[in-house]
Design an enzyme around this catalytic site. Structure first.
Site, PDB file in Angstrom:
ATOM      1  CG  ASP A  15      -2.121  -0.885   1.114  1.00 43.16           C
ATOM      2  OD1 ASP A  15      -1.737  -1.994   0.561  1.00 43.16           O
ATOM      3  OD2 ASP A  15      -3.134  -0.579   1.501  1.00 43.16           O
ATOM      4  NE  ARG A  94      -1.153   2.456  13.824  1.00 43.25           N
ATOM      5  CZ  ARG A  94      -0.300   1.534  13.294  1.00 43.25           C
ATOM      6  NH1 ARG A  94       0.925   1.455  13.809  1.00 43.25           N
ATOM      7  NH2 ARG A  94      -0.922   0.309  12.775  1.00 43.25           N
ATOM      8  CG  ASP A 123      -4.048   2.159  12.331  1.00 42.49           C
ATOM      9  OD1 ASP A 123      -4.209   2.270  13.623  1.00 42.49           O
ATOM     10  OD2 ASP A 123      -3.604   1.032  11.881  1.00 42.49           O
ATOM     11  CB  SER A 179      -4.064  -6.958   7.261  1.00 41.28           C
ATOM     12  OG  SER A 179      -3.291  -5.870   7.815  1.00 41.28           O
TER      13      SER A 179
END
Length: 408
Positions: A15, A94, A123, A179
């Protein structure tokens, strides 16, 4: 005319590699940024890949120790979990990634930052709330919410075709059709074949922990020492190994948890955007630390303080999960948590065995436990006759309620 600069949170995966090339095609000068927070990654290979695609520079920042001391430990000393189960492994990571990204943007003079989070997940919220909290003037490019990007890339097959056409190497395989997010605290597995919550997660998906059934047949006993709610020392009572450095200590807990099959969780949770999702998590060291910290609080924390902290902890868990790390309410709650931890000192001994971290003893210099008061064998200064009045006072409202309801 000089190109606008953008700092891309780059993972080296499909990605963000496609996004890097796409940003270049949109006319931006792209600086790729990778945060080393303990994930299993070949950073040198990822750097070369980003430069080959066209990044002007690649920043690789080692933030493992800061991640442990400034993010993991503060959250774990509050006993914070999301929806009573999830130890927040992705969510905690994050804000530290976003913080350094904003710092790099300032360093290179970039007005833009970008990320590869989708418009369906958590996210995107965590990254962007952090960006705006740290730099209100920053501009965010989120390709998965950009109409042109979405029209060009309907799904993974389009990404793979684009990568092939532009000579971008990929490591997507049929062997891992799901994922993963990996860092010091945990690894998560979701999407793909795990999207059916009724399907049993295959053992081959787990990679951070041994199956509890295959863990050693003899327990490992360790002690964890706490100071103000923070672990400062771990000792293996079987072989004498000791760790005091924060990062080394946490890495060692991960090792012990992994070897003993500790820290697995398979759950369906509620994303902030309103979508339910299934996640399979492995948090070996964090699970041990969580159990030990709860136990030391049992002996060293006042009952009413614990009740108040337990009321705050779920809200704190939501703030972390939703992405409000850099918020005034988070500052307020963490100040309260810090106060609650001022006397949470001592040692907890745990037995690690086949998937379980089980506290078996604890000592504390600030212990509130009075053995004489608790004893069944001695009076210890406690007049048992006082309990009669205590019970009758507490029974007043119960008797009044029965008197009223008994009339009907």
């Amino acid at each position: 005319m000089a190109k606008e600069k953008v700092v891309l949170a780059y993972s080296g995966g499909l990605d963000t590699s496609v996004i890097l090339k796409w940003l270049l095609e949109q006319g931006y000068e792209v600086f790729a940024y990778m945060a080393d927070i303990g994930q299993d990654e070949d950073f040198q290979a990822a750097e070369q890949k980003a430069l080959k695609i066209g990044a002007s520079k690649v920043f690789i920042e080692d933030m493992k120790k800061e991640f442990v001391t400034d993010y993991i430990f503060p959250v774990f000393k509050s006993n914070t979990v999301y929806e009573g189960r999830y130890l927040l492994g992705t969510a905690i990571a994050r804000p530290i990634i976003a913080k350094k990204q904003i710092e790099i943007a300032k360093e290179v003079g970039a007005r833009y930052v970008s990320h590869g989070a989708t418009g369906k997940g958590n996210d995107q919220v965590r990254f962007e709330l952090s960006y705006y909290a740290l730099n209100p003037a920053i501009k965010v490019i989120a390709p998965w919410k950009n109409p042109d990007f979405l029209n060009a890339f309907q799904g993974r097959s389009d990404l793979l075709a684009y990568a092939k056409n532009h000579g971008i190497p990929t490591k997507q395989t049929a062997a891992k059709p799901y994922s993963e997010d990996d860092n010091l605290l945990h690894i998560s597995h979701e999407a793909g074949i795990l999207e059916d919550p009724g399907a049993v997660c295959d053992e081959s998906i787990y990679c951070r922990t041994v199956s509890p059934e295959k863990a050693p047949d003899t327990p490992t006993r360790i002690t964890i020492e706490f100071k103000n709610g923070i672990p400062v020392k771990v000792k293996n009572l079987e072989d004498g190994t000791e760790k005091t450095d924060a990062l080394d200590l946490f890495l060692y807990l991960n090792q012990l948890g992994s070897e003993n099959g500790i820290g697995r969780l398979d759950m369906v949770e509620n994303r902030f955007v309103g979508i339910k999702s299934r996640g399979v998590y492995e948090t070996p060291g964090g699970t041990i630390l969580h159990e030990a910290h709860k136990d030391i609080e049992g002996i060293a924390m006042d009952r009413e303080v614990m009740r108040l902290r337990d009321m705050l902890a779920p809200r704190l868990g939501e703030l972390v999960y939703y992405g409000f790390w850099f918020s005034p309410e988070m500052e307020f709650l963490m100040a309260a948590i810090d106060k609650s931890q001022e006397l949470i000192d001592g040692e907890v001994t745990l037995k690690l065995f086949k998937g379980v971290a089980y506290p078996i003893s604890r000592t504390s210099p600030s212990s509130l436990y009075n053995q004489n008061l608790s004893s069944m064998d001695i009076t210890g200064g406690y007049n048992q006759e006082d309990a009669e009045g205590f019970i009758r006072v507490n029974a007043i409202r119960l008797m009044a309620h029965r008197d009223i309801t008994g009339r009907n």
